[in-house]
Design a protein around this motif. Structure first.
Motif, PDB file in Angstrom:
ATOM      1  N   TRP A  56      -3.794  -9.336  14.666  1.00 29.62           N
ATOM      2  CA  TRP A  56      -2.520  -9.376  13.953  1.00 29.62           C
ATOM      3  C   TRP A  56      -1.588  -8.270  14.436  1.00 29.62           C
ATOM      4  N   THR A  57      -2.100  -7.066  14.580  1.00 24.37           N
ATOM      5  CA  THR A  57      -1.250  -5.946  14.978  1.00 24.37           C
ATOM      6  C   THR A  57      -0.810  -6.062  16.430  1.00 24.37           C
ATOM      7  N   GLU A  58      -1.560  -6.799  17.246  1.00 23.96           N
ATOM      8  CA  GLU A  58      -1.183  -6.975  18.651  1.00 23.96           C
ATOM      9  C   GLU A  58      -0.084  -8.018  18.820  1.00 23.96           C
ATOM     10  N   THR A  59       0.065  -8.936  17.857  1.00 27.62           N
ATOM     11  CA  THR A  59       1.019 -10.035  18.007  1.00 27.62           C
ATOM     12  C   THR A  59       2.270  -9.887  17.157  1.00 27.62           C
ATOM     13  N   THR A  60       2.368  -8.841  16.352  1.00 24.61           N
ATOM     14  CA  THR A  60       3.548  -8.646  15.511  1.00 24.61           C
ATOM     15  C   THR A  60       4.101  -7.245  15.716  1.00 24.61           C
ATOM     16  N   ASP A  61       5.339  -7.055  15.273  1.00 25.86           N
ATOM     17  CA  ASP A  61       5.976  -5.743  15.390  1.00 25.86           C
ATOM     18  C   ASP A  61       5.463  -4.744  14.354  1.00 25.86           C
ATOM     19  N   SER A  62       4.982  -5.238  13.224  1.00 22.24           N
ATOM     20  CA  SER A  62       4.495  -4.328  12.193  1.00 22.24           C
ATOM     21  C   SER A  62       3.286  -4.946  11.491  1.00 22.24           C
ATOM     22  N   ALA A  63       2.494  -4.110  10.901  1.00 20.72           N
ATOM     23  CA  ALA A  63       1.297  -4.542  10.205  1.00 20.72           C
ATOM     24  C   ALA A  63       1.543  -4.502   8.703  1.00 20.72           C
ATOM     25  N   ILE A  64       1.281  -5.604   8.015  1.00 26.00           N
ATOM     26  CA  ILE A  64       1.459  -5.681   6.573  1.00 26.00           C
ATOM     27  C   ILE A  64       0.147  -5.295   5.912  1.00 26.00           C
ATOM     28  N   LEU A  65       0.232  -4.404   4.911  1.00 31.76           N
ATOM     29  CA  LEU A  65      -0.950  -4.005   4.153  1.00 31.76           C
ATOM     30  C   LEU A  65      -0.902  -4.653   2.778  1.00 31.76           C
ATOM     31  N   THR A  66      -2.058  -5.081   2.280  1.00 32.66           N
ATOM     32  CA  THR A  66      -2.138  -5.717   0.971  1.00 32.66           C
ATOM     33  C   THR A  66      -3.146  -4.967   0.113  1.00 32.66           C
ATOM     34  N   CYS A  67      -2.773  -4.712  -1.127  1.00 32.98           N
ATOM     35  CA  CYS A  67      -3.652  -4.064  -2.096  1.00 32.98           C
ATOM     36  C   CYS A  67      -3.948  -5.086  -3.193  1.00 32.98           C
ATOM     37  N   ILE A  68      -5.231  -5.381  -3.389  1.00 33.50           N
ATOM     38  CA  ILE A  68      -5.649  -6.305  -4.441  1.00 33.50           C
ATOM     39  C   ILE A  68      -6.161  -5.463  -5.608  1.00 33.50           C
ATOM     40  N   ILE A  69      -5.576  -5.679  -6.778  1.00 31.95           N
ATOM     41  CA  ILE A  69      -5.939  -4.913  -7.966  1.00 31.95           C
ATOM     42  C   ILE A  69      -6.450  -5.900  -9.007  1.00 31.95           C
ATOM     43  N   THR A  70      -7.719  -5.779  -9.374  1.00 31.53           N
ATOM     44  CA  THR A  70      -8.319  -6.682 -10.356  1.00 31.53           C
ATOM     45  C   THR A  70      -8.735  -5.906 -11.597  1.00 31.53           C
ATOM     46  N   GLY A  71      -8.856  -6.622 -12.698  1.00 31.06           N
ATOM     47  CA  GLY A  71      -9.310  -6.004 -13.938  1.00 31.06           C
ATOM     48  C   GLY A  71      -8.238  -5.275 -14.716  1.00 31.06           C
ATOM     49  N   LEU A  72      -6.982  -5.626 -14.492  1.00 29.58           N
ATOM     50  CA  LEU A  72      -5.882  -5.013 -15.245  1.00 29.58           C
ATOM     51  C   LEU A  72      -5.853  -5.593 -16.653  1.00 29.58           C
ATOM     52  N   HIS A  73      -5.508  -4.766 -17.641  1.00 32.06           N
ATOM     53  CA  HIS A  73      -5.465  -5.212 -19.026  1.00 32.06           C
ATOM     54  C   HIS A  73      -4.059  -5.533 -19.500  1.00 32.06           C
ATOM     55  N   SER A  74      -3.079  -5.395 -18.621  1.00 34.19           N
ATOM     56  CA  SER A  74      -1.690  -5.627 -18.997  1.00 34.19           C
ATOM     57  C   SER A  74      -0.877  -5.957 -17.749  1.00 34.19           C
ATOM     58  N   LYS A  75       0.246  -6.620 -17.965  1.00 30.28           N
ATOM     59  CA  LYS A  75       1.187  -6.865 -16.875  1.00 30.28           C
ATOM     60  C   LYS A  75       2.070  -5.651 -16.614  1.00 30.28           C
ATOM     61  N   LEU A  76       2.054  -4.696 -17.516  1.00 32.93           N
ATOM     62  CA  LEU A  76       2.912  -3.525 -17.420  1.00 32.93           C
ATOM     63  C   LEU A  76       2.279  -2.495 -16.491  1.00 32.93           C
ATOM     64  N   ILE A  77       2.593  -2.610 -15.224  1.00 35.74           N
ATOM     65  CA  ILE A  77       2.039  -1.707 -14.221  1.00 35.74           C
ATOM     66  C   ILE A  77       3.140  -1.263 -13.272  1.00 35.74           C
ATOM     67  N   HIS A  78       2.844  -0.234 -12.505  1.00 34.03           N
ATOM     68  CA  HIS A  78       3.745   0.234 -11.460  1.00 34.03           C
ATOM     69  C   HIS A  78       2.895   0.513 -10.227  1.00 34.03           C
ATOM     70  N   ILE A  79       3.235  -0.107  -9.107  1.00 35.99           N
ATOM     71  CA  ILE A  79       2.486   0.074  -7.867  1.00 35.99           C
ATOM     72  C   ILE A  79       3.306   0.917  -6.902  1.00 35.99           C
ATOM     73  N   THR A  80       2.659   1.918  -6.310  1.00 37.93           N
ATOM     74  CA  THR A  80       3.299   2.802  -5.340  1.00 37.93           C
ATOM     75  C   THR A  80       2.435   2.866  -4.090  1.00 37.93           C
ATOM     76  N   TRP A  81       3.066   2.810  -2.931  1.00 32.51           N
ATOM     77  CA  TRP A  81       2.379   3.001  -1.650  1.00 32.51           C
ATOM     78  C   TRP A  81       2.727   4.375  -1.111  1.00 32.51           C
ATOM     79  N   LYS A  82       1.732   5.013  -0.501  1.00 39.99           N
ATOM     80  CA  LYS A  82       1.960   6.315   0.122  1.00 39.99           C
ATOM     81  C   LYS A  82       1.314   6.331   1.502  1.00 39.99           C
TER      82      LYS A  82
END
Length: 149
Positions: A56-82
């Motif tokens: 994937w990284t060899e054929t595109t200009d940028s690499a997309i990262l995905t974070c899967i978060i399971t077991g949340l007890h509410s829709k009220l969340i805030h996601i931050t990437w660093k």
């Protein structure tokens, strides 16, 4: 009587001569309020960051990262990437939330790097989710990941 007036009323009665006990509140002879605690077992959500495969990284200009978060007890969340403790601007991130059959929620946090950004082996990529005032996170180092096809 409405709940908003009931609790302050109990407090005023207890302050005016009632007896305070963690389990029983007595206001006057014959009038008692029994309080039982409710214990809720909370389990921390699980986070997993998916790195793109080498192809994937060899054929595109940028690499997309995905974070899967399971077991949340509410829709009220805030996601931050660093990246290396520096917060990524919100315009490069997005997320979706789905409700599971057991009543919990699963979220997908996606990081779209700026065009031309490559995953550097010495960088630390971190996905943080804040729920209920608590921050949970997962980190990955591309140099420690074994990529095979």
């Amino acid at each position: 009587m409405r709940a908003e007036t009931l609790i302050p009323g109990f407090l005023l009665l207890s302050l005016s001569g009632g007896h305070m006990d963690p389990n029983v509140i007595s206001f006057s002879p014959g009038v008692q309020l029994f309080v039982k605690g409710i214990r809720v077992k909370t389990v921390a959500p699980k986070l997993q960051i998916l790195l793109p495969l080498g192809l994937w990284t060899e054929t595109t200009d940028s690499a997309i990262l995905t974070c899967i978060i399971t077991g949340l007890h509410s829709k009220l969340i805030h996601i931050t990437w660093k990246i290396n403790e520096s917060t990524v601007t919100q315009k490069h991130t997005t997320f979706d939330i789905f409700q599971e059959t057991d009543g919990t929620f699963t979220a997908l946090g996606i990081f779209y790097p700026t065009p031309g950004h490559e995953l550097k082996s010495d960088d630390v990529y971190r996905c943080e989710v804040k729920q209920g005032g608590v921050i949970y996170y997962e980190e990955v180092w591309p140099s420690r990941c074994e990529q095979s096809l």
